[in-house]
Design a protein around this motif. Structure first.
Motif, PDB file in Angstrom:
ATOM      1  N   THR A 225       0.808  -1.473   0.111  1.00 22.49           N
ATOM      2  CA  THR A 225      -0.033  -0.072  -0.023  1.00 22.49           C
ATOM      3  C   THR A 225       0.870   1.185   0.142  1.00 22.49           C
ATOM      4  O   THR A 225       0.575   2.270  -0.805  1.00 22.49           O
ATOM      5  CB  THR A 225      -0.869  -0.217   1.269  1.00 22.49           C
TER       6      THR A 225
ATOM      7  N   LEU B  34      -6.287   6.224  -0.082  1.00 21.42           N
ATOM      8  CA  LEU B  34      -5.220   5.639   0.644  1.00 21.42           C
ATOM      9  C   LEU B  34      -5.679   5.329   2.059  1.00 21.42           C
ATOM     10  O   LEU B  34      -5.303   4.231   2.522  1.00 21.42           O
ATOM     11  CB  LEU B  34      -3.860   6.548   0.691  1.00 21.42           C
TER      12      LEU B  34
ATOM     13  N   ALA C 223      -5.587  -2.881   4.924  1.00 20.78           N
ATOM     14  CA  ALA C 223      -4.521  -3.851   5.215  1.00 20.78           C
ATOM     15  C   ALA C 223      -4.772  -4.131   6.531  1.00 20.78           C
ATOM     16  O   ALA C 223      -4.402  -5.293   6.926  1.00 20.78           O
ATOM     17  CB  ALA C 223      -3.459  -2.955   4.993  1.00 20.78           C
TER      18      ALA C 223
ATOM     19  N   GLN D 130       2.409   1.827  -3.338  1.00 16.66           N
ATOM     20  CA  GLN D 130       1.449   2.442  -4.365  1.00 16.66           C
ATOM     21  C   GLN D 130       1.542   4.181  -4.006  1.00 16.66           C
ATOM     22  O   GLN D 130       1.149   4.743  -5.123  1.00 16.66           O
ATOM     23  CB  GLN D 130       0.102   1.762  -4.264  1.00 16.66           C
TER      24      GLN D 130
ATOM     25  N   LYS E 225      -7.301   2.119   2.101  1.00 17.17           N
ATOM     26  CA  LYS E 225      -6.405   1.076   1.917  1.00 17.17           C
ATOM     27  C   LYS E 225      -5.666   0.592   3.221  1.00 17.17           C
ATOM     28  O   LYS E 225      -5.248  -0.395   3.310  1.00 17.17           O
ATOM     29  CB  LYS E 225      -5.457   1.304   0.752  1.00 17.17           C
TER      30      LYS E 225
END
Ligand code: NBG
Length: 808
Positions: free
Chosen positions: A467, A495, A502, A470, A498
């Motif tokens: 993550t 983000l 995670a 990215q 994400k």
């Protein structure tokens, strides 16, 4: 070695056939694991050799890091990552129907340490190699690592940790590099006309055999060595030890880590261990140095020796012994070289850990070392005469009232003393070691601890690592400070989602592990609140427990109370002879039982105490943590390092202003951490004036009264003895660590945590700020500071970092 998936698969199958005469489908996990290790090892062996050769060729100054503990944990994945092989091997194994995760589980943790001290040493080993620095570890190869912990009826049981049963696949035994260590007997100094000769009489000769493990740097073609010593009987001495019992007496020297030092036998064994690995290390260093005919009065320009906590403090005397007795240097010159070579880190201000040894014991273990320490002490006092008052000299000298103070030896005999966090160093300078700071202000410095971001994020938490890639690219994988670029993304909702995702995935994995390991069912949507560290009164697992009991009692009063569901997760070992810590373990386990089996509270609370906490378990827990508990009494935790690992994985910290928590707060800002409790000044003030009365808090705060009564009135079952012990320690012994004093403030900050968790987006933003700032605690940078400011060592000239970056 360049590797492709095809080559790897071919090599793996070939070795499996050669080693075990097996096909992939017939091999057991341990056979697969051993085969994989042999492929990996052969992948770095040439680089390992070349690294060493380049040190010699370039006549590079090297540091030797002496530590009685190392906690490397598993090496397989971390070596693969550092070699740049991880993805290729992962895919190759998949191609053969195998799983890297599963194979890796066959590796037994190398658990040659207790806690933070040993883990720090291993993070530093990784960082030294990854910085391309010439650094070597020096320690003991214990046959039994730190005990294996089991809970039986809630009590901690210690079982032997036989980590060598299947052999250790990473280490190489180098019998040809063995050295003899002399212990016991008597020593006479004879003037032979040229110099004073030390004649030993009746000493035991013990053969120290080194086992070397390659420490692979991160993508820089650099492999250092961690050397661990094993005790054996030299062939020449075999007749002296005719029976198995006799042999065992010698070989037991390196059997167990920290033998129980609650009795005399245990203490003397510990002291012998300290001399054993110190002497073996110093002898092999000086032997190597002499091989190249360099003058001994320049040795400090070529080597640095680091004393990690007081256990290896005898390095000072052993180095002097070699220079005086073997090399016949004069005292002043030898002393000058010794002080310039040695440096020392203090890791705690807890008096119990600042070692002192009775003179009589040292006389038994190594009489020559005692003589040298006595002489250092005599000269120290002499030099200060007239410059400092009598009391000062008596307070600071090495030998006092029949005891040898190892910290004093390390400070007087080295050019650098450092603490491990700003506050800790400040306490050393202004309080614990104030006299020495007055005497040698230039020797004192701070080096705040750090962690290896590779193991604790790249290996342990690949979901989060991806993550991050990215969002900001992969440069942070080489320079962790670059994680701060994440700060530019605080407004990036995708983000943040994400990061949340995670975390949730990691929590699901941990929940599955918890179910399998303990049978307890936990919801991944609850707050995962984690306290993982050694069990010690000052770390205040008890404060956490009191809060849990409060939450439970509140829910019993009103099961419909609107509370954010929480899972409290503990991991902790108590020293086998630390009775009080074991009582706390029992109480946590009984509270867990009571809460987890109470259907009336609708799963709003769960308590999980995972057995056998260690590096590998930490790698499972940390990526799944929402909250990290760093709640030691201010001034007591020198630094802490789980605080850094947890923030790096996006956990928010509940913290006192202690150790490195203060620096974490300074980086993330007050809005992104939950601070509570007494400050350093308040604690020192209480300790000075003795006006703390714990009972007043019990008398005046009905919540405290109710919670504490639950420990003694049968509310919490099965703790008749332990409940009273805890109750008494707080109320009768007056609560040494201010648990009751900090309780209200702790409860309040925990309420703020629950409140904050309701706003997921903002919570994730706080996580991001923590991750972004965690790179400031990279061991790579910490070690770089040691290298520049203390050891004066430089990276290998042909550093590969840049190159490796291109191939990533
Ligand atoms: C520990 C401290 C921790 C610190 C580690 C590493 C010992 C003697 N000390 O606070 O308690 O993080 O050392 O420096 O294990």
């Amino acid at each position: 070695m360049k590797i492709t998936q095809e080559r790897f698969v071919h090599e793996f199958k070939k070795r499996l056939a050669e080693k075990f005469a097996l096909d992939v489908k017939d091999a057991a996990p341990i056979e697969l694991y051993q085969t994989l290790v042999s492929v990996v090892k052969s992948g770095y062996s040439e680089i390992w050799r070349n690294t060493w050769k380049s040190y010699v060729k370039n006549d590079q100054k090297q540091v030797y890091y002496f530590s009685i503990e190392f906690l490397p944990g598993r090496l397989l994945k971390s070596n693969l990552l550092n070699m740049g092989w991880y993805d290729v091997v992962d895919k190759g194994l998949k191609q053969m129907g195998l799983s890297l995760d599963k194979i890796s589980e066959s590796e037994v943790d190398m658990a040659l340490g207790n806690g933070g001290l040993g883990r720090l040493a291993s993070c530093f080993m990784d960082a030294l190699a990854s910085d391309g620095l010439p650094g070597n570890g020096n320690g003991i190869r214990y046959k039994y690592g730190l005990f294996k912990q089991k809970f039986v009826d809630g009590y901690q049981i210690e079982l032997p940790n036989e980590w060598l049963t299947d052999g250790n696949n990473w280490a190489v035994a180098r019998k040809s590099k063995a050295v003899d260590v002399l212990m016991g007997g008597q020593v006479h100094l004879i003037d032979n006309g040229k110099y004073l000769e030390a004649i030993y009489e009746g000493a035991d000769v013990i053969k120290a055999v080194p086992y070397d493990t390659g420490i692979v740097g991160y993508r820089n073609d650099h492999v250092n060595t961690m050397r661990l010593w094993d005790a054996q009987i030299p062939a020449s001495e075999e007749v002296k030890y005719p029976t198995i019992e006799d042999r065992r007496r010698v070989e037991d020297l390196t059997s167990v880590l920290y033998p129980d030092d609650s009795n005399y036998e245990g203490r003397i064994l510990r002291l012998k261990q300290e001399y054993f690995f110190t002497s073996a290390g110093i002898q092999s260093i000086t032997r190597h140095y002499k091989k190249y005919d360099r003058p001994l009065n320049e040795i400090s320009e070529h080597i640095a020796i680091h004393i990690n906590d007081t256990h290896p403090a005898m390095c000072v005397a052993e180095f002097m012994r070699i220079l005086l007795d073997k090399e016949h240097m004069d005292w002043d010159e030898a002393w000058q070289q010794t002080v310039k070579t040695m440096s020392y880190t203090n890791h705690t201000i807890m008096a119990e850990a600042l070692e002192k040894w009775p003179v009589e014991m040292l006389a038994k273990v190594q009489p020559r070392i005692l003589q040298i320490i006595q002489e250092i002490d005599r000269r120290y006092a002499l030099e200060l005469e007239g410059k400092k008052d009598h009391d000062f000299i008596e307070r600071t000298r090495i030998i006092k009232d029949g005891m040898v103070k190892m910290a004093h030896l390390a400070i007087i005999g080295s050019h650098s003393t450092n603490g491990v966090a700003k506050l800790h160093t400040e306490l050393l300078e202004n309080d614990v070691l104030r006299d020495f700071y007055e005497l040698y202000p230039e020797r004192f410095n701070n080096k705040t601890n750090g962690i290896t971001v590779r193991r604790w994020l790249q290996v342990a938490n690949p979901e989060l690592a991806k993550t991050i890639d990215q969002a900001i690219g992969t440069a942070w994988r080489f320079d962790a400070k670059k994680l701060h670029e994440l700060k530019n993304h605080v407004g990036d909702k995708k983000l943040l989602e994400k990061i949340g995702k995670a975390k949730l995935d990691n929590k699901k994995k941990l929940a599955a592990f918890i179910k399998e390991d303990t049978g307890i069912e936990v919801s991944p949507h609850a707050i995962f609140d984690v306290q993982i560290k050694r069990l010690h009164a000052y770390k205040r697992q008890l404060l956490n427990l009191l809060h849990i009991v409060k939450l439970y009692l509140d829910l019993k009063d009103d099961p419909n109370r609107d509370v954010e569901p929480r899972v409290f997760i503990f991991g902790a070992k108590a020293a086998p002879s630390y009775h009080y810590a074991k009582a706390i373990i029992k109480c946590i386990n009984e509270v867990a039982n009571m809460i987890n089996n109470d259907k009336t509270i609708n799963d709003k609370l769960k308590v999980v105490f995972l057995e056998n906490y260690g590096v590998s378990l930490a790698e499972k827990i940390i990526p799944a943590a929402d909250v990290g508990e760093q709640i030691s009494t201010a001034t007591k935790e020198a630094s802490g390092t789980s605080n850094m690992k947890l923030m790096l994985n996006g956990a928010l910290t509940v913290a006192t202003l202690d150790g490195a928590n203060i620096e974490i707060k300074d980086y993330v800002g007050e809005d992104n951490i939950f601070i509570f409790g007494l400050t350093k000044d308040e604690v020192l003030e209480y300790e000075k004036n003795h006006h703390y009365r714990a009972a007043e808090y019990y008398d005046n705060d009905p919540v405290i009264k109710r919670v504490l009564d639950a420990f003694v009135d049968g509310t919490i079952p099965n703790i008749e003895v332990e409940g009273h012990e805890i109750y008494d320690s707080l109320l009768r012994v007056n609560d040494e660590y201010f648990v009751l004093r900090d309780f209200a403030s702790y409860v309040q900050v925990q309420e703020a945590v629950s409140e904050a968790y309701k706003d997921k987006q903002n919570w994730n933003k706080m996580c991001l700020v923590n991750i972004a700032n965690a790179g400031y605690f990279s061991a790579d940078d910490t070690v770089e500071k040691y290298a520049k400011e203390i050891w004066n060592i430089k990276p290998n000239a042909t550093e590969m970092k840049g190159k490796a970056k291109d191939v990533y």
